[in-house]
Design an enzyme around this catalytic site. Structure first.
Site, short mmCIF file in Angstrom:
data_model
loop_
_atom_site.label_atom_id
_atom_site.label_comp_id
_atom_site.label_asym_id
_atom_site.label_seq_id
_atom_site.Cartn_x
_atom_site.Cartn_y
_atom_site.Cartn_z
N CYS A 53 8.69 65.05 42.66
CA CYS A 53 9.71 65.66 41.81
C CYS A 53 10.07 64.73 40.67
CB CYS A 53 10.94 65.98 42.66
SG CYS A 53 12.20 66.93 41.76
N ASP A 74 12.97 64.17 39.71
CA ASP A 74 14.29 63.62 40.03
C ASP A 74 14.26 62.09 40.03
OD1 ASP A 74 16.66 62.75 41.44
OD2 ASP A 74 16.87 64.80 42.18
N ARG A 112 16.12 60.06 41.40
CA ARG A 112 16.53 59.45 42.67
C ARG A 112 15.34 59.16 43.57
NH1 ARG A 112 20.54 63.96 44.70
NH2 ARG A 112 18.80 65.17 43.86
N HIS A 124 11.86 66.23 48.44
CA HIS A 124 13.02 65.40 48.80
C HIS A 124 14.21 66.27 49.12
CE1 HIS A 124 15.34 65.74 45.00
NE2 HIS A 124 14.14 65.91 44.45
N CYS A 178 17.12 68.71 46.60
CA CYS A 178 16.35 68.97 45.38
C CYS A 178 16.98 70.11 44.58
CB CYS A 178 14.90 69.31 45.73
SG CYS A 178 13.88 69.65 44.27
#
Length: 169
Positions: free
Chosen positions: A6, A8, A10, A62, A65
């Site tokens: 992803c 993302d 994080r 994850h 999400c």
């Protein structure tokens, strides 16, 4: 290793795997999707298996999400409209998966990872490279649990190529 994860921030692959720069070949996008008609993703995969010679492709979802949550929300809409934005079109396969999956974010995330693993393992470019080279490529499904800071193997790996070649790798 090719990491498909992803976008993302994080979930930075080098950090969560404690890897040095240059060890992991990476493709990231919203909700770790793989669309074989997307030239960007397909060119990364092709280069990874044909030129770099990766033996492991890891699809990593994850927890928490936002892309998966958006797809699940759209799937629950009783009167959905056709996707009109780039984001809606990108998430449409995940929305369809959400319509057939338990309405639980972690369950849908796992189902999405499984769908991507299976899709990638069936791709002609992966099959062809394994057949031509005699090597194996393993496509794995993992999940990064943000709350724990841990990667989890989802036990959904697919081996492409001949098992008898495993000793030679």
């Amino acid at each position: 290793v090719l990491w498909i994860g992803c976008a993302d921030s994080r979930v930075p692959e080098a950090v969560v795997t404690a890897s040095m720069p240059g060890v992991i070949f990476v493709h990231r996008n919203i909700a770790n999707q793989f669309d074989p008609t997307d030239d960007n993703g397909f060119s990364v995969l092709s280069y990874a298996v044909e030129t770099v010679g990766v033996q492991h492709i890891i699809v990593v979802g994850h927890t928490r999400c936002g892309g998966v949550a958006a797809a699940m929300s759209t799937a629950q809409d009783p009167s959905p409209s056709p996707p009109s934005s780039a984001l809606e079109r990108w998430l449409e396969p995940l929305v369809e998966l959400a319509r057939d999956t338990e309405h639980n974010l972690d369950v849908l995330t796992r189902a999405n990872v499984r769908a991507q693993v299976e899709k990638i393992a069936r791709l002609d470019v992966v099959q062809r490279v394994c057949e031509a080279s005699g090597r194996m490529v393993r496509v794995h499904g993992w999940m990064y649990v943000i709350e724990e800071g841990r990667l989890r193997d989802l036990d959904m790996s697919v081996v492409v190529g001949k098992e008898e070649n495993v000793a030679a790798q």
